[in-house]
Design a protein around this motif. Structure first.
Motif, PDB file in Angstrom:
ATOM      1  N   ASN A  87      52.257  89.089  38.760  1.00  0.00           N
ATOM      2  CA  ASN A  87      52.405  87.697  38.343  1.00  0.00           C
ATOM      3  C   ASN A  87      52.826  87.548  36.883  1.00  0.00           C
ATOM      4  O   ASN A  87      52.966  86.438  36.377  1.00  0.00           O
ATOM      5  CB  ASN A  87      51.117  86.925  38.619  1.00  0.00           C
ATOM      6  CG  ASN A  87      50.987  86.598  40.090  1.00  0.00           C
ATOM      7  OD1 ASN A  87      51.969  86.291  40.755  1.00  0.00           O
ATOM      8  ND2 ASN A  87      49.770  86.707  40.622  1.00  0.00           N
ATOM      9  N   GLN A  91      44.271  86.019  40.410  1.00  0.00           N
ATOM     10  CA  GLN A  91      45.716  86.249  40.511  1.00  0.00           C
ATOM     11  C   GLN A  91      46.349  86.456  39.139  1.00  0.00           C
ATOM     12  O   GLN A  91      47.372  87.113  38.993  1.00  0.00           O
ATOM     13  CB  GLN A  91      46.386  85.070  41.211  1.00  0.00           C
ATOM     14  CG  GLN A  91      46.129  84.971  42.702  1.00  0.00           C
ATOM     15  CD  GLN A  91      46.873  86.051  43.480  1.00  0.00           C
ATOM     16  OE1 GLN A  91      47.949  86.474  43.083  1.00  0.00           O
ATOM     17  NE2 GLN A  91      46.279  86.493  44.570  1.00  0.00           N
ATOM     18  N   GLY A  92      45.711  85.903  38.118  1.00  0.00           N
ATOM     19  CA  GLY A  92      46.247  86.052  36.771  1.00  0.00           C
ATOM     20  C   GLY A  92      46.203  87.474  36.250  1.00  0.00           C
ATOM     21  O   GLY A  92      46.930  87.821  35.324  1.00  0.00           O
ATOM     22  N   TRP A 142      53.107  81.718  47.373  1.00  0.00           N
ATOM     23  CA  TRP A 142      51.856  82.442  47.189  1.00  0.00           C
ATOM     24  C   TRP A 142      51.047  82.552  48.477  1.00  0.00           C
ATOM     25  O   TRP A 142      50.253  83.479  48.648  1.00  0.00           O
ATOM     26  CB  TRP A 142      51.022  81.794  46.084  1.00  0.00           C
ATOM     27  CG  TRP A 142      50.727  80.337  46.294  1.00  0.00           C
ATOM     28  CD1 TRP A 142      51.475  79.284  45.875  1.00  0.00           C
ATOM     29  CD2 TRP A 142      49.605  79.786  46.991  1.00  0.00           C
ATOM     30  NE1 TRP A 142      50.903  78.098  46.259  1.00  0.00           N
ATOM     31  CE2 TRP A 142      49.756  78.389  46.948  1.00  0.00           C
ATOM     32  CE3 TRP A 142      48.503  80.338  47.642  1.00  0.00           C
ATOM     33  CZ2 TRP A 142      48.831  77.530  47.539  1.00  0.00           C
ATOM     34  CZ3 TRP A 142      47.581  79.490  48.228  1.00  0.00           C
ATOM     35  CH2 TRP A 142      47.751  78.100  48.173  1.00  0.00           C
ATOM     36  N   ARG A 186      43.756  79.916  34.194  1.00  0.00           N
ATOM     37  CA  ARG A 186      43.732  78.925  35.274  1.00  0.00           C
ATOM     38  C   ARG A 186      44.070  79.533  36.643  1.00  0.00           C
ATOM     39  O   ARG A 186      43.795  78.933  37.669  1.00  0.00           O
ATOM     40  CB  ARG A 186      44.723  77.789  34.971  1.00  0.00           C
ATOM     41  CG  ARG A 186      44.395  76.980  33.737  1.00  0.00           C
ATOM     42  CD  ARG A 186      43.078  76.222  33.887  1.00  0.00           C
ATOM     43  NE  ARG A 186      42.811  75.391  32.714  1.00  0.00           N
ATOM     44  CZ  ARG A 186      42.148  75.794  31.636  1.00  0.00           C
ATOM     45  NH1 ARG A 186      41.692  77.039  31.586  1.00  0.00           N
ATOM     46  NH2 ARG A 186      41.934  74.979  30.628  1.00  0.00           N
ATOM     47  N   CYS A 187      44.670  80.706  36.634  1.00  0.00           N
ATOM     48  CA  CYS A 187      45.084  81.322  37.901  1.00  0.00           C
ATOM     49  C   CYS A 187      44.045  82.284  38.465  1.00  0.00           C
ATOM     50  O   CYS A 187      44.307  82.975  39.464  1.00  0.00           O
ATOM     51  CB  CYS A 187      46.419  82.054  37.709  1.00  0.00           C
ATOM     52  SG  CYS A 187      47.798  80.937  37.416  1.00  0.00           S
ATOM     53  N   CYS A 225      47.431  79.720  31.144  1.00  0.00           N
ATOM     54  CA  CYS A 225      47.927  79.858  32.521  1.00  0.00           C
ATOM     55  C   CYS A 225      47.236  81.024  33.238  1.00  0.00           C
ATOM     56  O   CYS A 225      46.875  80.912  34.406  1.00  0.00           O
ATOM     57  CB  CYS A 225      49.436  80.068  32.527  1.00  0.00           C
ATOM     58  SG  CYS A 225      50.380  78.589  32.114  1.00  0.00           S
ATOM     59  N   ARG A 226      47.053  82.138  32.528  1.00  0.00           N
ATOM     60  CA  ARG A 226      46.377  83.272  33.155  1.00  0.00           C
ATOM     61  C   ARG A 226      44.944  82.909  33.535  1.00  0.00           C
ATOM     62  O   ARG A 226      44.467  83.218  34.625  1.00  0.00           O
ATOM     63  CB  ARG A 226      46.367  84.481  32.216  1.00  0.00           C
ATOM     64  CG  ARG A 226      45.960  85.768  32.932  1.00  0.00           C
ATOM     65  CD  ARG A 226      45.163  86.693  32.065  1.00  0.00           C
ATOM     66  NE  ARG A 226      43.937  86.114  31.557  1.00  0.00           N
ATOM     67  CZ  ARG A 226      42.832  85.924  32.282  1.00  0.00           C
ATOM     68  NH1 ARG A 226      42.816  86.215  33.578  1.00  0.00           N
ATOM     69  NH2 ARG A 226      41.753  85.390  31.744  1.00  0.00           N
ATOM     70  N   ILE A 231      52.922  84.156  42.473  1.00  0.00           N
ATOM     71  CA  ILE A 231      52.098  82.969  42.256  1.00  0.00           C
ATOM     72  C   ILE A 231      52.950  81.743  41.960  1.00  0.00           C
ATOM     73  O   ILE A 231      52.512  80.605  42.110  1.00  0.00           O
ATOM     74  CB  ILE A 231      51.080  83.229  41.134  1.00  0.00           C
ATOM     75  CG1 ILE A 231      49.908  82.263  41.270  1.00  0.00           C
ATOM     76  CG2 ILE A 231      51.725  83.121  39.761  1.00  0.00           C
ATOM     77  CD1 ILE A 231      48.732  82.623  40.442  1.00  0.00           C
TER      78      ILE A 231
END
Length: 314
Positions: free
Chosen positions: A72, A66-67, A293, A62-63, A59-60, A289
């Motif tokens: 977040n 912002q990850g 967002w 893919r973001c 997830c980090r 996020i």
């Protein structure tokens, strides 16, 4: 992610029910039933820790940028997962406990005159050729019942292999214990871990197979698709075992990717509804996020939350 959370909740509930049933005052705690509870607890704890680490990391990534923001909350998720994976040593220690309890349980069931049907079932799984076990099936990724069946076979085959590898020729008890420890911890640890993971995968499949059948009919179709997606993932991650043991044909193996993609397309339109089904509020998420967002990025936020909270409340 959502399917994993659901299956962990289902298995945790099953453990609670089993413990309530078998924790009778005065009963010997080292019964076969108690072993099963210990195995379930160890397996689910280990798999949960590994999964949280994988999910948080993906997830980090893919973001994007912002990850990286502390706001977040991916940092605490990743750090927390490492705590889950190392609190009692590496989680492989827990999987070793699963394997130890399973083999003790298997030995108890297979004692002469103890449980003939269990012994026959284990040996049939080991020695019946895979092509016979298939009963003419290719091993389609959409055949839930068949995949569930071969997960059961995989568990039995791998544990019988581990048991065979633990045999020693010496009759001296001290020397035999030392030899088994050497084999267990130094020579055959990959086999031990693989067998314990096979038990864990089948445990999840067993309980989900049962609980989905008891679910409200209106949600059974989507639950079956999620369950099917999990089963295909297990096949893909262990495809060499299923192919070399002839439990899935080359044709069946080559179609798994298409079956997986088709399921993703069917599930995707329901993904938001599935996530919302957990009832997690925006305040509980507390990460821009995962909230508005666009509002968070409409000004120079410097990676901080205060102004965002004020704007979100207005």
């Amino acid at each position: 992610k959502q399917w994993y959370q659901r299956r962990v909740a289902i298995t945790a509930g099953q453990i609670q029910a089993m413990y309530a049933k078998f924790s009778v005052p005065g009963r010997d705690i080292y019964t076969v039933s108690h072993r099963e509870i210990v195995m379930m607890c160890c397996a689910i704890k280990a798999i949960t820790g590994w999964h949280v680490n994988t999910a948080a990391t993906i997830c980090r990534e893919r973001c994007g940028g912002q990850g990286y923001l502390a706001a977040n909350r991916f940092g605490p998720a990743i750090a927390g997962s490492h705590s889950s994976m190392t609190a009692e040593g590496d989680n492989s220690v827990l999987m070793m406990k699963v394997a130890m309890e399973y083999i003790a349980d298997m030995a108890a069931k297979m004692k002469p005159g103890k449980n003939l049907s269990a012994a026959v079932e284990m040996l049939r799984a080991k020695y019946t050729p895979g092509i016979v076990q298939r009963k003419g099936k290719n091993g389609s990724g959409r055949d839930i019942a068949y995949i569930h069946h071969i997960l059961n076979l995989r568990e039995k085959i791998l544990f019988l292999q581990v048991a065979e590898k633990m045999r020693v020729s010496t009759k001296d008890k001290a020397a035999a214990r030392a030899a088994r420890f050497e084999k267990w911890s130094q020579q055959e640890q990959d086999s031990v871990q693989a067998a314990a993971r096979a038990y864990s995968d089948k445990l999840i499949s067993d309980i989900c197979y049962e609980k989905i059948g008891l679910a409200d009919p209106s949600i059974q179709p989507i639950l079956k698709k999620l369950y099917n997606l999990y089963l295909i993932t297990v096949l893909q991650e262990n495809i060499s075992f299923f192919l070399t043991n002839n439990l899935i044909s080359r044709k069946g193996a080559s179609s798994l990717r298409d079956d997986f993609d088709a399921l993703i397309k069917e599930i995707a339109p329901e993904s938001l509804a599935l996530a919302e089904g957990f009832g997690i509020t925006e305040e509980m998420l507390s990460a821009p996020i995962a909230r508005d967002w666009e509002l968070y990025n409409s000004y120079d936020n410097a990676g901080e939350m205060k102004k965002f909270e004020d704007l979100a409340r207005s």
